[in-house]
Design an enzyme around this catalytic site. Structure first.
Site: not given
Ligand code: EPU
Length: 276
Positions: A154, A202, A272
């Site tokens: 990012r 995000s 972000e």
């Molecule tokens: N989790 C929780 N509680 C929550 C949300 C997530 O415990 O409320 C846990 C999930 O269970 C999982 C871990 O956190 O074990 C990661 O969650 P997730 O797979 O949803 O991925 P993320 O790291 O939250 C990132 C990107 C998203 C992208 C997704 C899918 C960032 C900040 N976010 O989310 O990107 O769509 O992976 O690959 O890098 C964006 O940048 O706007 C965005 C949506």
């Protein structure tokens, strides 16, 4: 040049903040004439929030060229993700399927943010960028080697380095592209709030080796609201504007989140979302 005053709903997916004057240059010459004012450039507004500032914005929405050349394609900064995905299905090529479902995003914004999801990033497909350097007034190019060096999670040198005009990507024939796009949309919907809600993607970047959503969830912010804005009860790193939330409410919720996460985990969350 087209100039409009647009509402927060027209300019961003989350729809927070005051209406803003926006310039829509159609040529590099028009863009040049605006840059003396050093105005910020907004893309599709899917990862953005308007403050209550009155500084006018520049939109590159009218830079809409599209050229295929062998296994590459060049898009103007204003081409929307939804249009790229339609072309991918019509012509059967792989490019941005992992981003399917991000509303309103534009090529310029996706490149400037090095958007990513499900283990892939825009940078992986990006071959070169053409940009306008406001200091020299020149149109410059950035090639793969420099992209590899200067793009990260990012993070890119844009828009500080210049205003993105075009980006060239490597494409690959993919006969099953329709099914792939559908499965990414399905995957996104299984983890993130539905597209019809007013969100801005995000809120915070993930700290190294961690997920901001998980940390926000652990400090009790899933479903937590201040005024008319809340952290989604589906994914804690997504803010949802439940009515006419104000920029002040947005800021208060951000500060509450930072305070709790810092106190509990000694981690300072980095936004972000871009604030204009
Ligand atoms: N989790 C929780 N509680 C929550 C949300 C997530 O415990 O409320 C846990 C999930 O269970 C999982 C871990 O956190 O074990 C990661 O969650 P997730 O797979 O949803 O991925 P993320 O790291 O939250 C990132 C990107 C998203 C992208 C997704 C899918 C960032 C900040 N976010 O989310 O990107 O769509 O992976 O690959 O890098 C964006 O940048 O706007 C965005 C949506």
């Amino acid at each position: 040049m087209k100039v409009k005053v647009l509402s927060a709903e027209e300019l961003t997916t989350i729809g927070i903040g005051a209406p803003r004057k926006v310039y829509f240059p159609e040529s590099v010459r028009e863009l040049h004439s605006l840059l003396k004012g050093n105005l910020p450039v907004i893309g599709g507004g899917s990862n953005a929030v308007l403050s209550d500032s009155t500084t006018p914005l520049i939109s590159t929405a009218l830079f809409r060229n599209c050229t295929f050349n062998g296994d590459t394609v060049t898009f103007g900064a204003g081409i929307r993700l939804s249009q790229v995905l339609k072309l991918q299905q019509k012509m059967k090529f792989s490019l941005f399927e992992f981003l399917a479902g991000i509303p309103r995003a534009t090529v310029g914004g996706l490149v400037a943010q090095n958007a990513g999801a499900f283990g892939e990033e825009v940078k992986d497909r990006l071959l070169s960028v053409t940009y306008f350097d406001p200091e020299s007034g020149d149109i410059l190019g950035m090639e793969k080697e420099e992209i590899e060096r200067s793009f990260g999670y990012r993070k890119t040198p844009f828009p500080e380095k210049g205003i993105i005009l075009n980006a060239t990507f490597k494409i690959r024939y993919e006969p099953k592209i329709q099914r792939k796009i559908a499965s990414f949309v399905y995957l996104r919907l299984s983890k993130q709030p539905p597209f019809y809600l007013k969100t801005a993607g995000s809120t915070f970047k993930n700290p190294e080796g961690e997920s901001a959503g998980r940390l926000l969830d652990l400090v009790g912010l899933k479903g937590f609201s201040i005024g008319r804005i809340e952290f989604s009860n589906i994914h804690a790193n997504f803010m949802v504007n439940r009515g006419k939330a104000s920029f002040l409410e947005f800021k208060e919720l951000i500060e509450e989140a930072r305070k709790r996460v810092e106190r509990e985990f000694n981690v300072r969350l980095e936004l972000e979302i871009k604030i204009f």
